[in-house]
Design an enzyme around this catalytic site. Structure first.
Site, mmCIF file in Angstrom:
data_model
loop_
_atom_site.group_PDB
_atom_site.id
_atom_site.type_symbol
_atom_site.label_atom_id
_atom_site.label_comp_id
_atom_site.label_asym_id
_atom_site.label_seq_id
_atom_site.Cartn_x
_atom_site.Cartn_y
_atom_site.Cartn_z
ATOM 1 N N HIS A 67 39.875 43.225 49.264
ATOM 2 C CA HIS A 67 39.186 42.220 50.061
ATOM 3 C C HIS A 67 38.492 41.220 49.156
ATOM 4 C CE1 HIS A 67 36.419 45.616 49.395
ATOM 5 N NE2 HIS A 67 35.472 44.704 49.290
ATOM 6 N N CYS A 181 27.602 47.134 49.019
ATOM 7 C CA CYS A 181 28.598 46.852 47.985
ATOM 8 C C CYS A 181 28.491 45.380 47.601
ATOM 9 C CB CYS A 181 30.005 47.194 48.468
ATOM 10 S SG CYS A 181 30.606 46.167 49.831
#
Length: 683
Positions: A67, A181
């Site tokens: 991603h 994250c």
């Protein structure tokens, strides 16, 4: 928006998209681009591969979720592939055959990130992943994913304050957790759901999670935190408002461990809650740039490294602003202005401009320039000196901040100021920053009653830590550190000939080893720390470091232009802008090339950096500016020597990387480049 986040054009079933994750990601980026969701495809592929290089995106269950957020993406998109040939994405249980490419617009709002986070959370559900594997058509995949991202969020009643504050039931441990994250798109929410679902299956634990992702952050109720027996921090970045958890037993790791090992993390948190000697939260978050080692808590060595890098990153703006202002001062006022800048800046004004002769410390001094140019040059120089005067204190203060949070800032700055007073310089700043951080962290772990606890971060920790650091510096460490710093400066000042060339080689190798990483930053810190002294040796080191750091992006850009067939389309696209980053002294412009092919790129860049560093020192080039690359040419002398050194290093790196790729080919990159070339010919 959510209805069109995926369609049949974005789905590939039982497809062979390549032999490794680089090929699969690049192929999925092409799928997204072919569907009209991104342009150019090379930029999306490069951004996704750059994110993958930071940490693998494989998750349990044979799934991968590469991603990124990219300027190339026009609307939030999911590219899906069920692979006929599974590929290693670094997952904990082997190769992945289900791959989602999550592509988000770089400047988009938070709504699309909420949608993407819903998908990430669904991937920890066995029923959803089984349905993806058993789907018989692209339409079925689209329906499955659309149902997930359109589903109304499950509203779980938050514990009331009274309920949260109530004592835990016998044998039940209350845990709060933070997950985060770097991109805040996928792993943040997968980790949260992995912990939550694991806790829901157990009778011995109650767990509440705060996700600090990109889509939204809903802070935990203070009553919930107060009632918690232990804390889990599963993050690859700093924890926002860490001080909320001060005094709580803590288990800390990278975000992926919460996905892969939720049972172990919860067990460790329960054990910590019962251990009076367990590590406890001392203060605010570590710096945002910190990355916890996955699979375990932060080691002492890792914490020190991250803290020093944090201190350097906060110090750099002082160096850059101050150094460039000094350079501009010289540009306007002339180099001889440095001998009387203080008298000129404070003794004159716009209505009373200086002449060629100025009284400096009771003696007349004649300057090459006069009037407005001399005065404004002195003002710029004085402003730059003020900024440079903070660099040691900033280095020390923010090292301490990274280790102990806000209570460490004041003693860190105090220690840095004492280092300057005693002549211990940046070495003293490093030592005082680490000392202040360790001591503040230790004092913050003391068990005190509630009344004293409220005073700890504001008064007691800064006071006691500043006192201890001050006593240690004045009574024990100051003179030895001053001697080391003096010896280092004398050694630098005495360098000439071969010794200077050797130092240039070492600095050049360091600047090109990790392209913006700890080794690169260590060399840059070494150079900038001596810049404020103004001695010729320090100026030469600064010139060598800046020139060597410019080599990799320019060399890679030139190599992609000369031999396109040796590079992937994504690398060719990166090469179009890397030269400008190089000219600006942004070494990170070469990272995408090094991440894709480190064994050929990094040695080639180090050869060129060593060449440039050696020649710059050999020619005696000095730079009064710490940053800016070619755009601060006026602060570099002799300019011809610096340009020759830079061009020589670029030539060496360019030839080396072409030869490495030609005679020791990377088969993956070659195949991808050949495929792209064939597509162009066919078109």
């Amino acid at each position: 928006m959510s209805e069109s986040i995926i369609n049949t054009k974005l789905v590939r079933l039982d497809a062979d998209l390549g032999a490794d994750k680089q090929e699969v990601i690049t192929s999925l980026a092409g799928v997204v681009a072919d569907a009209g969701r991104a342009a150019p495809v090379e930029t999306l592929a490069a951004d996704a591969l750059a994110r993958e290089a930071k940490s693998p995106t494989g998750v349990p269950g044979g799934i991968a979720i590469p991603h990124c957020r990219s300027e190339a993406v026009t609307e939030p998109t999911l590219g899906f592939a069920r692979l006929s040939r599974a590929v290693d994405f670094g997952g904990p249980d082997g190769d992945a055959n289900i791959v989602f490419l999550i592509a988000a617009p770089a400047g988009g709002g938070k709504e699309h990130l909420k949608i993407l986070s819903k998908l990430a959370r669904a991937l920890v559900r066995q029923d959803f992943t089984d349905a993806l594997r058993n789907a018989s058509s692209e339409e079925e995949i689209v329906t499955l994913v659309t149902d997930v991202v359109n589903a109304a969020p499950k509203k779980k009643a938050a514990p009331a304050a009274a309920e949260a504050a109530a004592p835990a039931k016998a044998g039940v441990t209350k845990i709060v957790a933070i997950t985060a994250c770097p991109t805040g798109i996928a792993h943040t929410y997968m980790a949260a759901d992995s912990l939550t679902q694991t806790a829901e299956k157990r009778d011995d634990v109650e767990l509440v999670v705060e996700t600090q992702g990109s889509s939204s952050v809903t802070p935990l109720d203070p009553a919930v935190i107060e009632a918690a027996d232990a804390v889990i921090f599963a993050t690859d970045v700093g924890v926002k408002d860490r001080e909320r958890f001060a005094g709580k037993p803590v288990i800390e790791s990278g975000v992926k461990r919460a996905i892969n090992e939720p049972v172990q993390m919860i067990d460790e948190a329960i054990a910590a809650s019962k251990n009076p000697n367990a590590r406890r939260v001392a203060g605010t978050a570590q710096a945002a740039s910190s990355t916890a080692e996955e699979g375990e808590g932060l080691s002492v060595g890792k914490r020190i490294q991250q803290s020093v890098m944090t201190g350097v990153s906060y110090m750099v703006p002082f160096v850059a602003a101050g150094g460039l202002l000094l350079a501009l001062g010289f540009l306007f006022g002339g180099y001889d202005m440095a001998n009387g800048w203080k008298a000129i800046a404070t003794g004159f004004s716009l209505t009373d401009l200086p002449g060629h002769t100025v009284m400096v410390d009771g003696a007349e001094m004649t300057f090459e320039r006069s009037g407005f140019l001399l005065y404004i040059g002195a003002v710029l120089f004085a402003t730059g000196q003020a900024a440079m005067g903070f660099i040691v204190a900033a280095l020390s203060g923010y090292i301490a901040y990274a280790m102990a949070g806000r209570p460490g800032i004041a003693p860190g700055f105090v220690g840095g100021a004492i280092s300057v007073t005693l002549g211990a310089g940046f070495i003293g700043g490093l030592i005082t920053g680490l000392l202040a951080g360790f001591i503040a962290h230790w004092i913050g772990s003391w068990k005190v009653n509630r009344m004293v606890a409220s005073l700890m971060p504001v008064v007691i920790i800064p006071l006691l830590t500043s006192l201890i650091v001050g006593l240690l510096m004045f009574l024990l460490l100051g003179r030895p550190l001053e001697s080391i710093m003096t010896g280092l400066q004398n050694w630098l000042s005495s360098m000439s000939g071969s010794s200077a060339v050797v130092l240039g080689i070492i600095l050049g190798l360091m600047m090109c080893f990790d392209l913006g990483g700890p080794v690169n930053k260590a060399a840059y810190l070494f150079a900038t720390a001596g810049l404020s002294t103004g001695d010729q040796a320090s100026l030469q080191i600064m010139a060598a470091v800046m020139a060597a750091g410019m080599v990799p992006p320019i060399a890679m850009s030139l190599a992609t232009f000369l031999r396109k067939n040796l590079f992937t389309p994504a690398e060719q696209e990166n090469g179009k802008s890397a030269w400008l980053l190089g000219l600006s002294f942004v070494s990170e412009g070469a990272i995408p090339f090094a991440a894709a092919d480190p064994f050929r790129v990094i040695p080639s860049m180090m050869l060129g950096g060593a060449t440039t560093g050696a020649l710059s020192m050999l020619f005696g080039v000095g730079s009064r500016a710490p940053h800016g690359g070619i755009f601060v040419f006026f602060a570099i002398d002799p300019l011809w020597g610096w340009i020759v050194a830079l061009l020589a290093g670029i030539a060496v790196s360019t030839v080396a990387v072409i030869m490495f790729k030609q005679f020791w080919p990377n088969k993956t990159i070659q195949a991808e480049a050949a495929k792209a070339e064939a597509q162009k010919v066919a078109a």
